[in-house]
Scaffold this motif. Structure first.
Motif, PDB file in Angstrom:
ATOM      1  N   UNK A  38       0.813  -1.221   0.000  1.00 38.90           N
ATOM      2  CA  UNK A  38       0.000   0.000   0.000  1.00 38.90           C
ATOM      3  C   UNK A  38       0.847   1.272   0.000  1.00 38.90           C
ATOM      4  N   UNK A  39       2.129   1.145   0.258  1.00 36.23           N
ATOM      5  CA  UNK A  39       2.991   2.323   0.293  1.00 36.23           C
ATOM      6  C   UNK A  39       3.800   2.421  -1.002  1.00 36.23           C
ATOM      7  N   UNK A  40       4.258   3.619  -1.288  1.00 40.29           N
ATOM      8  CA  UNK A  40       5.026   3.831  -2.502  1.00 40.29           C
ATOM      9  C   UNK A  40       4.215   4.529  -3.574  1.00 40.29           C
ATOM     10  N   UNK A  41       4.835   4.739  -4.715  1.00 37.71           N
ATOM     11  CA  UNK A  41       4.198   5.488  -5.794  1.00 37.71           C
ATOM     12  C   UNK A  41       3.078   4.713  -6.463  1.00 37.71           C
ATOM     13  N   UNK A  42       3.143   3.369  -6.440  1.00 43.90           N
ATOM     14  CA  UNK A  42       2.152   2.542  -7.135  1.00 43.90           C
ATOM     15  C   UNK A  42       1.623   1.449  -6.204  1.00 43.90           C
ATOM     16  N   UNK A  43       0.660   1.769  -5.333  1.00 41.44           N
ATOM     17  CA  UNK A  43       0.062   0.748  -4.453  1.00 41.44           C
ATOM     18  C   UNK A  43      -0.557  -0.380  -5.288  1.00 41.44           C
ATOM     19  N   UNK A  44      -0.329  -1.610  -4.875  1.00 44.93           N
ATOM     20  CA  UNK A  44      -0.820  -2.741  -5.663  1.00 44.93           C
ATOM     21  C   UNK A  44      -0.928  -3.998  -4.806  1.00 44.93           C
ATOM     22  N   UNK A  88      -3.999  -0.835  -6.932  1.00 49.89           N
ATOM     23  CA  UNK A  88      -4.968  -0.399  -5.928  1.00 49.89           C
ATOM     24  C   UNK A  88      -5.465   1.006  -6.248  1.00 49.89           C
ATOM     25  N   UNK A  89      -6.250   1.085  -7.298  1.00 50.44           N
ATOM     26  CA  UNK A  89      -6.846   2.354  -7.704  1.00 50.44           C
ATOM     27  C   UNK A  89      -8.363   2.238  -7.577  1.00 50.44           C
ATOM     28  N   UNK A  90      -9.062   3.321  -7.784  1.00 52.58           N
ATOM     29  CA  UNK A  90     -10.518   3.293  -7.716  1.00 52.58           C
ATOM     30  C   UNK A  90     -11.068   3.052  -6.331  1.00 52.58           C
ATOM     31  N   UNK A  91     -10.262   3.374  -5.312  1.00 50.73           N
ATOM     32  CA  UNK A  91     -10.737   3.208  -3.938  1.00 50.73           C
ATOM     33  C   UNK A  91     -10.538   1.831  -3.355  1.00 50.73           C
TER      34      UNK A  91
END
Length: 455
Positions: free
Chosen positions: A267-273, A296-299
């Motif tokens: 969840x941390x960093x430039x691109x949560x995934x 992890x986009x769109x909430x």
């Protein structure tokens, strides 16, 4: 009519019926009760319904704060809500340890300030059992961290709950205690513990007859998986994929198509995934395979598991239950909205008749209010068993009873009896469907009316 039918024909007919119908049929006659409640038929009926693709769903709403439990049919393209499940006690603050063979294990440790209450609950037959108090508590050992596992031993035909406790939140090896349904008590098996830390209140993944949790070694730090085999009652460990052995991201274990899966949540960093891994051969670390990655986009916030179609189920930041297709990146709203992300739960479930044969005869299936000596004896026996039965049929009309007064002396006697008795004492009260029942350990619980989904 049943006297003219061969038993194998009768069993074949019964096996095709839903659980709620079978529960009503147990009150028809003793011979039908004996057939339906027999372990052999319960297992046969369970196996016949194992492919129903049901999901047990839980979410929370406020004003008043309530946890709602429901069953949904997990279709290929959509999730169809089937029915709400009536809880026979106030369930706010309970975590779902797991569900096995239609029985759900609940513990009041979802939020801090737990009272050490645990229950086994089969919503299909509307029956639950209050477990005795476990041994390691704040009062006996001070602060601690723990995790719980729930499963079924097919060898002894018994449900079991295992508890791994780290006193002081850091003791290694941990204390371990095991509850078996047939004995009705907890016992220590700490000598079998492995020297590692289990993630606090980690959600189990039950597969291959074992409860599995995320754990780690200290000095040097290494992620690993701790497993407890319910039949052999032994622990084992399994390595995670080599590339994430020292990774500091959050990890959860889930089950997908009877295989153990690991969801790595960064969840941390430039691109949560999230990254989803699957173990193709249980217990073999070299069989780990990376399936896919989801941004992890769109909430999207908290992964809960995988649907039958391979989509990942998430709780979103704004309180919705959704699933995400990693190929199309399409998000599907599943029609459930809650107010606490950590209260969401979604996992596979199978309806069953387990826990049905706990009262000795059809006459004891419904607890009736009466002043007669015979009926009072039945009430005492139901209280001793600590079971709440909510069955009702035209042949067995039920008269609602009044709530019992607390008996301090009776409570003190029960506490002395040990693990088979709950220290709160028996309580009689009227359920919302008019059935009067007894249950140990739940005298202050308020019964809730049917909870429907918040659309």
């Amino acid at each position: 009519m049943s006297d003219h039918l061969p038993q194998d024909v009768l069993i074949d007919i019964f096996a095709r019926l839903p659980t709620d119908t079978l529960v009503r049929l147990t009150s028809v006659c003793k011979s039908w009760y004996s057939v339906i409640a027999s372990p052999k038929f319960v297992s046969h009926h369970l196996n016949r319904n194992a492919d129903d693709r049901l999901l047990l769903v839980r979410h929370r709403t406020d004003k008043p704060k309530t946890d709602h439990y429901s069953l949904a049919l997990d279709g290929i393209d959509s999730l169809r809500l089937l029915k709400a499940l009536d809880l026979p006690f106030d369930s706010v603050g309970y975590s779902i340890v797991g569900s096995v063979n239609g029985v759900i294990c609940l513990s009041d440790d979802l939020e801090y300030g737990c009272m050490d209450d645990m229950f086994l609950w089969n919503p299909s037959i509307k029956k639950f059992l209050a477990l005795p108090k476990y041994n390691v508590t704040v009062h006996s050992h001070g602060s601690f961290s723990h995790c719980l596992g729930f499963g079924f031993d097919p060898v002894t035909n018994d449900f079991k709950v295992v508890r791994v406790v780290h006193p002081g939140c850091d003791r290694i090896p941990p204390l371990v205690e095991l509850y078996t349904h047939k004995t009705g008590r907890w016992r220590y098996i700490s000598e079998r513990a492995l020297p590692m830390m289990v993630t606090e209140r980690c959600q189990q993944a039950y597969v291959n007859g074992a409860a599995n949790w995320m754990a780690f070694h200290r000095g040097p730090f290494r992620n690993t998986i701790l497993s407890f085999n319910m039949s052999e009652e032994v622990f084992s460990k399994t390595l995670v994929p080599e590339s994430i052995t020292n990774d500091g991201c959050g990890m959860i274990l889930v089950v997908f198509k009877e295989s153990l899966c690991l969801i790595q949540q960064c969840v941390y960093g430039a691109e949560p995934h999230c990254v989803v891994w699957i173990m193709k051969e249980y217990g073999v670390p070299t069989s780990w395979s990376r399936l896919f990655r989801i941004e992890l986009s769109g909430g999207l916030r908290r992964p809960l598991g995988l649907r039958e179609n391979g989509e990942v189920i998430f709780a979103t930041r704004d309180g919705n239950l959704v699933s995400c297709d990693h190929r199309s990146r399409c998000i599907t709203y599943l029609g459930v909205r809650g107010t606490l992300c950590d209260a969401f739960y979604a996992d596979a479930y199978t309806e069953s008749l387990e826990l049905l044969k706990k009262l000795e005869s059809p006459e004891n299936l419904v607890v009736k209010k009466s002043n007669s000596t015979e009926e009072e004896g039945k009430l005492k026996e139901a209280e001793r068993l600590g079971m709440l039965n909510m069955l009702e049929s035209p042949e067995n009309p039920v008269v609602g009873g009044q709530k019992k007064k607390k008996n301090k002396n009776n409570k003190e006697e029960q506490e002395k009896e040990g693990a088979r008795r709950i220290s709160y004492g028996g309580t009689e009260r009227e359920l919302d469907n008019g059935v009067s029942g007894l249950v140990e350990g739940a005298e202050d619980y308020a019964l809730k009316p049917r909870a429907w989904f918040a659309r």
